[in-house]
Scaffold this motif. Structure first.
Motif, PDB file in Angstrom:
ATOM      1  N   ARG A 159      31.047  10.776 -44.580  1.00  8.20           N
ATOM      2  CA  ARG A 159      29.865  10.527 -43.766  1.00  8.20           C
ATOM      3  C   ARG A 159      30.208   9.967 -42.386  1.00  8.20           C
ATOM      4  NH1 ARG A 159      27.925   7.945 -48.665  1.00  8.20           N
ATOM      5  NH2 ARG A 159      26.621   9.418 -49.788  1.00  8.20           N
ATOM      6  N   PHE A 160      31.461   9.571 -42.193  1.00 11.71           N
ATOM      7  CA  PHE A 160      31.830   8.956 -40.922  1.00 11.71           C
ATOM      8  C   PHE A 160      32.758   9.877 -40.145  1.00 11.71           C
ATOM      9  CE2 PHE A 160      34.652   6.022 -38.475  1.00 11.71           C
ATOM     10  CZ  PHE A 160      33.715   5.707 -37.509  1.00 11.71           C
ATOM     11  N   HIS A 161      32.398  10.162 -38.899  1.00  9.78           N
ATOM     12  CA  HIS A 161      33.215  11.050 -38.071  1.00  9.78           C
ATOM     13  C   HIS A 161      33.502  10.361 -36.741  1.00  9.78           C
ATOM     14  CE1 HIS A 161      32.094  14.223 -40.949  1.00  9.78           C
ATOM     15  NE2 HIS A 161      30.897  13.672 -40.896  1.00  9.78           N
ATOM     16  N   ASP A 162      34.756  10.038 -36.516  1.00 13.05           N
ATOM     17  CA  ASP A 162      35.150   9.448 -35.234  1.00 13.05           C
ATOM     18  C   ASP A 162      35.746  10.562 -34.382  1.00 13.05           C
ATOM     19  OD1 ASP A 162      36.054   7.995 -33.121  1.00 13.05           O
ATOM     20  OD2 ASP A 162      37.009   6.426 -34.329  1.00 13.05           O
ATOM     21  N   ARG A 163      35.008  10.988 -33.389  1.00 13.97           N
ATOM     22  CA  ARG A 163      35.448  12.135 -32.585  1.00 13.97           C
ATOM     23  C   ARG A 163      35.939  11.712 -31.202  1.00 13.97           C
ATOM     24  NH1 ARG A 163      30.269  15.836 -34.054  1.00 13.97           N
ATOM     25  NH2 ARG A 163      30.784  16.173 -36.266  1.00 13.97           N
ATOM     26  N   ARG A 164      36.345  10.454 -31.090  1.00  9.93           N
ATOM     27  CA  ARG A 164      36.760   9.980 -29.773  1.00  9.93           C
ATOM     28  C   ARG A 164      38.177  10.393 -29.410  1.00  9.93           C
ATOM     29  NH1 ARG A 164      35.384   3.827 -30.498  1.00  9.93           N
ATOM     30  NH2 ARG A 164      36.323   4.357 -32.489  1.00  9.93           N
ATOM     31  N   GLY A 165      39.004  10.755 -30.424  1.00 14.78           N
ATOM     32  CA  GLY A 165      40.418  11.044 -30.151  1.00 14.78           C
ATOM     33  C   GLY A 165      41.102   9.736 -29.821  1.00 14.78           C
ATOM     34  N   LYS A 166      42.375   9.652 -30.091  1.00 16.16           N
ATOM     35  CA  LYS A 166      43.031   8.361 -29.835  1.00 16.16           C
ATOM     36  C   LYS A 166      44.264   8.575 -28.982  1.00 16.16           C
ATOM     37  CE  LYS A 166      40.721   5.421 -32.668  1.00 16.16           C
ATOM     38  NZ  LYS A 166      40.520   5.573 -34.066  1.00 16.16           N
TER      39      LYS A 166
END
Ligand SMILES: [Zn+2]
Length: 443
Positions: free
Chosen positions: A436-443
């Motif tokens: 349910r959690f999507h971090d699409r910021r890229g690192k």
């Protein structure tokens, strides 16, 4: 005097903490020596750090032992195939294969010997007994038996305790529910998502209130939901029984559980595991209650593929109080709070997706799915919540509900979260682990 009927192993579960520590240290040294001797992975790691098992003489020396991470398993796939350097026993001693799902990288292959598999059952028997499972229970396992370890050990532990096990293998949700009703099962185990999904199917497809099944207890695993108060309340309300949590991992074993006293956290099985908390951004030990730390675990008795100081990258904190059940084992307050890489700074504020779940599930009307997406908009981070709205609510009612949701989210997270309503049933349903959690910021 301990009430012996309460514990699977009353000696170990109520042992004085100083004696538990002695036992753990003895086992830790034994494991270190055996792994250094027999596993090319550990030999290489410890040689590189200039450490031999003889260097670990006191408890403080444990901190010198290098941490194990998922990356260390990359040496798999080679001789002896497929476990490579991680294997610590002759290949012919391996009796069962499982693997991780690979949601956080390349899947890890997990060998176990016959004795390891007995150990798995023992871990789960401890958990299940603490949650009130007894020989009188008829237990349904709505689980697609396959290469993943999830619930396999629960099956064997249930038999070991003396429960009657009904394997729900390849059946669909509807068929599983019908079989549960037909056999009047008393308990089942599933992920929180699936526990709620089954309740939804019972109501909508079969027209049966889940409470009519007469389920007395549910064991949850695989997601943090069973310790998120609003999700737990929703599951208990739906099925009319206690729902207790358990956390384990393929590489580690079934290391923690919530007992039937529901202390708001997870007991660690300290007879079979050493669990440490290290600071979020360094390897400094966290010993104070209430301070977040990374969970680092050693499986003290596993043989085929040992797990020594595994950095799970999950976050928790020590509880200040002991549990009313009388177990002397330590408690992780509120269980696993999320992963280090999910508990992240958004606009300088510490943000955990579990908080969003807590808020969403506190609204009885929002019983569908949701997703949290963090992404960059220009230089700024933004958070979107995609949430399914109730199918039978008017446009006006929905707008009012979403306004209340927005202010509850702001209050709990201190962040502005954009809410995007979705039609009921349009987001993906999950049977094992929800994503349910999507971090699409890229690192
Ligand atoms: Zn307890």
């Amino acid at each position: 005097m301990p009430n012996h009927a309460e514990y699977w192993n009353s000696t170990l579960e109520t042992l004085d903490p100083s004696r538990t520590r002695d036992l753990q240290f003895l086992k830790f040294k034994r494991l270190l020596a055996r792994s250094y001797e027999n596993s090319r992975l550990y030999r290489r790691k410890y040689d590189a750090a200039g450490l031999t098992p003889a260097d670990v003489r006191t408890w403080d020396d444990v901190a010198k032992v290098p941490l194990l991470t998922k990356d260390d398993y990359r040496c798999q796939g080679k001789d002896p195939f497929p476990y490579g350097d991680t294997l610590c026993v002759p290949l012919e001693d391996v009796t069962v294969f499982h693997q991780t799902s690979g949601t956080t990288g390349t899947p890890v292959y997990q060998p176990d010997t016959w004795a390891d598999w007995e150990w798995w059952s023992e871990c789960w028997a401890t958990i299940m007994w603490a949650q009130g499972f007894r020989p009188s229970d008829r237990l349904f396992l709505p689980f697609g038996y396959n290469i993943f370890v999830a619930y396999w050990a629960g099956h064997y532990a249930a038999e070991k305790i003396g429960c009657e096990v009904v394997p729900g293998g390849v059946l669909g949700t509807r068929e599983r529910l019908m079989k549960m009703k037909e056999l009047a099962v008393t308990a089942f185990m599933a992920t929180p998502t699936y526990v709620l999904g089954m309740a939804e199917t019972a109501r909508k497809d079969l027209g049966i209130d889940p409470r009519e099944f007469g389920i007395q207890k549910i064991l949850c695993a695989g997601e943090p939901g069973a310790l998120v108060p609003s999700t737990k309340a929703r599951m208990q309300e739906a099925w009319g029984c206690k729902v207790c949590d358990h956390v384990g991992a393929t590489e580690v074993g079934a290391w923690s559980f919530e007992c039937s006293h529901q202390p708001g956290g997870l007991h660690i099985n300290e007879a079979l595991f050493l669990v440490e908390l290290l600071a979020l951004d360094s390897d400094t030990p966290v010993t104070e209650p209430g301070v977040p730390g990374r969970i680092v675990i050693t499986s003290l008795d596993r043989v085929a593929q040992p797990c020594i100081r595994f950095d799970t990258k999950d976050v928790s904190m020590w509880a200040a109080d002991r549990c009313s059940c009388g177990r002397t084992w330590k408690i992780l307050d509120k269980g696993v709070h999320g992963r280090v890489d999910h508990i992240t700074k958004v606009k300088g504020v510490l943000f955990s997706p579990v908080t969003v779940e807590e808020v969403v599930r506190s609204f009885a009307e929002l019983d569908g799915e949701f997703e949290v997406i963090v992404e960059k908009q220009g230089d700024l981070d933004s958070i979107r919540l995609r949430v399914e709205t109730p199918p039978d609510l008017s446009a006006e009612g929905t707008a009012g509900l979403l306004t209340k949701l927005g202010s509850a989210l702001r209050w709990k997270t201190q962040l502005n979260i954009t809410i995007e309503p979705q039609p009921y049933g349009s987001l993906p349903r999950y049977e094992v682990k929800a994503k349910r959690f999507h971090d699409r910021r890229g690192k």
